[in-house]
Scaffold this motif. Structure first.
Motif, PDB file in Angstrom:
ATOM      1  N   GLY A  30     -58.410 -84.408  30.982  1.00 21.84           N
ATOM      2  CA  GLY A  30     -58.391 -84.874  32.377  1.00 21.84           C
ATOM      3  C   GLY A  30     -59.641 -84.478  33.143  1.00 21.84           C
ATOM      4  N   MET A  31     -60.562 -83.731  32.500  1.00 30.42           N
ATOM      5  CA  MET A  31     -61.774 -83.327  33.231  1.00 30.42           C
ATOM      6  C   MET A  31     -62.801 -84.460  33.248  1.00 30.42           C
ATOM      7  N   PRO A  32     -63.411 -84.737  34.414  1.00 35.81           N
ATOM      8  CA  PRO A  32     -64.526 -85.682  34.429  1.00 35.81           C
ATOM      9  C   PRO A  32     -65.692 -85.115  33.606  1.00 35.81           C
ATOM     10  N   VAL A  33     -66.533 -85.989  33.079  1.00 38.11           N
ATOM     11  CA  VAL A  33     -67.616 -85.521  32.211  1.00 38.11           C
ATOM     12  C   VAL A  33     -69.004 -85.825  32.787  1.00 38.11           C
ATOM     13  N   VAL A  34     -69.908 -84.880  32.541  1.00 36.39           N
ATOM     14  CA  VAL A  34     -71.296 -85.003  32.992  1.00 36.39           C
ATOM     15  C   VAL A  34     -72.153 -85.056  31.742  1.00 36.39           C
ATOM     16  N   THR A  35     -73.089 -86.000  31.693  1.00 42.11           N
ATOM     17  CA  THR A  35     -73.982 -86.041  30.530  1.00 42.11           C
ATOM     18  C   THR A  35     -75.322 -86.641  30.924  1.00 42.11           C
ATOM     19  N   GLU A  36     -76.342 -86.306  30.140  1.00 37.78           N
ATOM     20  CA  GLU A  36     -77.714 -86.664  30.533  1.00 37.78           C
ATOM     21  C   GLU A  36     -78.128 -88.045  30.046  1.00 37.78           C
ATOM     22  N   VAL A  37     -78.871 -88.732  30.911  1.00 38.79           N
ATOM     23  CA  VAL A  37     -79.525 -89.979  30.492  1.00 38.79           C
ATOM     24  C   VAL A  37     -81.015 -89.662  30.399  1.00 38.79           C
ATOM     25  N   MET A  38     -81.636 -90.078  29.289  1.00 35.50           N
ATOM     26  CA  MET A  38     -83.052 -89.734  29.127  1.00 35.50           C
ATOM     27  C   MET A  38     -83.994 -90.892  29.419  1.00 35.50           C
ATOM     28  N   ASP A  39     -83.474 -92.100  29.370  1.00 35.13           N
ATOM     29  CA  ASP A  39     -84.371 -93.247  29.549  1.00 35.13           C
ATOM     30  C   ASP A  39     -83.606 -94.447  30.093  1.00 35.13           C
ATOM     31  N   GLU A  40     -84.371 -95.417  30.549  1.00 36.26           N
ATOM     32  CA  GLU A  40     -83.746 -96.633  31.101  1.00 36.26           C
ATOM     33  C   GLU A  40     -83.029 -97.424  30.018  1.00 36.26           C
ATOM     34  N   GLU A  41     -83.573 -97.347  28.820  1.00 35.15           N
ATOM     35  CA  GLU A  41     -83.022 -98.096  27.691  1.00 35.15           C
ATOM     36  C   GLU A  41     -81.532 -97.805  27.471  1.00 35.15           C
ATOM     37  N   ASN A  42     -81.168 -96.534  27.647  1.00 32.32           N
ATOM     38  CA  ASN A  42     -79.769 -96.150  27.395  1.00 32.32           C
ATOM     39  C   ASN A  42     -78.957 -95.972  28.675  1.00 32.32           C
ATOM     40  N   PHE A  43     -79.527 -96.416  29.792  1.00 35.32           N
ATOM     41  CA  PHE A  43     -78.857 -96.138  31.069  1.00 35.32           C
ATOM     42  C   PHE A  43     -77.460 -96.765  31.140  1.00 35.32           C
ATOM     43  N   ASP A  44     -77.374 -98.028  30.795  1.00 35.42           N
ATOM     44  CA  ASP A  44     -76.073 -98.715  30.910  1.00 35.42           C
ATOM     45  C   ASP A  44     -75.037 -98.054  30.011  1.00 35.42           C
ATOM     46  N   LEU A  45     -75.485 -97.687  28.817  1.00 36.21           N
ATOM     47  CA  LEU A  45     -74.584 -97.058  27.861  1.00 36.21           C
ATOM     48  C   LEU A  45     -74.051 -95.721  28.406  1.00 36.21           C
ATOM     49  N   VAL A  46     -74.955 -94.895  28.911  1.00 34.45           N
ATOM     50  CA  VAL A  46     -74.539 -93.589  29.433  1.00 34.45           C
ATOM     51  C   VAL A  46     -73.631 -93.783  30.650  1.00 34.45           C
ATOM     52  N   GLN A  47     -73.998 -94.720  31.498  1.00 31.06           N
ATOM     53  CA  GLN A  47     -73.213 -94.966  32.713  1.00 31.06           C
ATOM     54  C   GLN A  47     -71.774 -95.396  32.388  1.00 31.06           C
ATOM     55  N   GLU A  48     -71.637 -96.096  31.270  1.00 31.71           N
ATOM     56  CA  GLU A  48     -70.315 -96.581  30.887  1.00 31.71           C
ATOM     57  C   GLU A  48     -69.360 -95.410  30.578  1.00 31.71           C
ATOM     58  N   TYR A  49     -69.917 -94.336  30.029  1.00 35.65           N
ATOM     59  CA  TYR A  49     -69.077 -93.210  29.609  1.00 35.65           C
ATOM     60  C   TYR A  49     -69.042 -92.041  30.604  1.00 35.65           C
ATOM     61  N   ALA A  50     -70.159 -91.833  31.314  1.00 35.09           N
ATOM     62  CA  ALA A  50     -70.263 -90.620  32.144  1.00 35.09           C
ATOM     63  C   ALA A  50     -69.537 -90.794  33.473  1.00 35.09           C
TER      64      ALA A  50
END
Ligand code: PEP
Ligand code: MN
Length: 337
Positions: free
Chosen positions: A158-178
């Motif tokens: 139930g905890m929200p998660v924080v994770t790093e995005v390193m580049d624009e290329e993976n931004f959408d992917l990271v945003q989907e999960y974080a």
């Protein structure tokens, strides 16, 4: 300049001020405050002539802005910004603790650590799937597989998660999960990444560049707010100095300075500041005593086997003790405030 409207200013009066600003070639940015709207003037060349706005209906005050940053400044928005992520609040009046391993290494590792930190009192889980590493030969993170593990941690704990995005290329992917998107120290002035974060639909945790002064850091946050995302959490993580007794030098004075200059919440990462576990608890206590709105701490159940930053990762029992100590300090400061 900031145009402060009367408490009971009508929407058409606000629109008229916006139009008057834009007719003069500048950009108007209405900012909803506690009980009134203020309208920030952006993209002015030189100082703004206040006279056309003085007599307009609904206008209460005109405040010159003296800082280079605008949307992040207290001059533009005097009230503290509180960011809500699910049931967790980050900002004034709250002490938000985020914890987890430096890198997600496996599902078992992440879930084990998540259970420990949750039990100890962490409200958010932090773990890297894309890792910025000094050496190209070091473990770079599990990438998308790591993000999937983070989703599993959220589901199970139930905890929200924080994770790093390193580049624009993976931004959408990271945003989907974080739930919160981290931008690390090495990317603090990656302006195209900051612009992309300005369009994000999730809060952004912006770490201070390891050699950045506070104005540069706040200007980096300004890029994100200027892009339309007002949910930025600042994170002090130590700056590079000449000392050898710690990995970086925690700049504690950044906390009161940022709190004075900006309405955005500021948390501290004592782990990357220290680089060694014996300093993490004292630095955490000091950060909370200095009024940080939260902490981000690296924890590992088997730090000797960690694939990154094991030396600075706390054992779960140490993290539990840290949480007890900083909550007590927070309670004292809150009563004294
Ligand atoms: C991290 O938080 O895992 C990290 C790499 O931190 P920083 O960007 O502050 O070095
Ligand atoms: Mn780390």
């Amino acid at each position: 300049m900031l145009v402060v409207m009367n408490k009971n200013a009508r929407p058409e009066e606000i629109d008229a001020v916006v139009r008057a600003i834009e007719e003069r070639g500048m950009t108007a940015r209405p900012i909803a405050g506690g009980d009134r709207v203020s309208i920030g003037v952006l993209y002015n060349k030189g100082s703004v002539d206040p006279s056309p706005f003085l007599g307009m209906a609904g206008v209460m005050d005109l405040i010159p802005v003296t800082r280079p940053y605008k949307l992040v400044s207290r001059e533009f928005k005097p009230e503290d910004t509180i960011i809500r992520v699910g049931d967790v609040a980050i900002g004034n009046g709250h002490l938000t603790i985020m914890a987890g391993p430096c890198a997600i290494e496996s599902e078992v590792q992440a879930l084990t650590i998540a259970e420990h930190v949750k039990k100890a009192g962490a409200q958010m889980f932090r773990g890297g799937a894309f890792k910025p590493r000094t050496s190209p030969y070091s473990f770079q993170g599990l990438g998308e597989a790591g993000l999937k593990i983070l989703a599993k941690v959220r589901e199970e704990t139930g905890m929200p998660v924080v994770t790093e995005v390193m580049d624009e290329e993976n931004f959408d992917l990271v945003q989907e999960y974080a739930d919160v998107i981290q931008i690390g120290t090495r990317n603090m002035q990656n302006f195209s990444l900051l612009r992309r974060a300005g369009q994000a639909r999730k809060p952004v945790l912006l770490k201070r560049g390891m050699s950045a002064v506070i104005d540069e850091w706040l200007m980096a946050a300004e890029y994100i707010l200027e892009g339309g995302n007002t949910e930025v959490i600042l994170c002090e993580r130590g700056v590079r100095t000449f000392v050898k007794h710690s990995r970086n030098t925690l700049d504690l004075s950044a906390v009161p300075v940022v709190r004075r200059e900006s309405h955005l919440p500021i948390i501290v990462d004592p782990s990357h500041a220290a680089g060694r576990r014996d300093q993490v608890i004292p630095l955490s206590r000091a950060s909370v005593a200095a009024d940080a709105h939260g902490l981000m701490v690296e924890v590992h159940h088997e730090p000797d086997k960690a694939m990154s930053d094991g030396a600075q990762s706390l054992y779960p029992e140490q993290f539990e003790s840290l949480c007890r100590q900083v909550r007590a300090i927070f309670d004292i400061s809150r009563h004294e405030a």
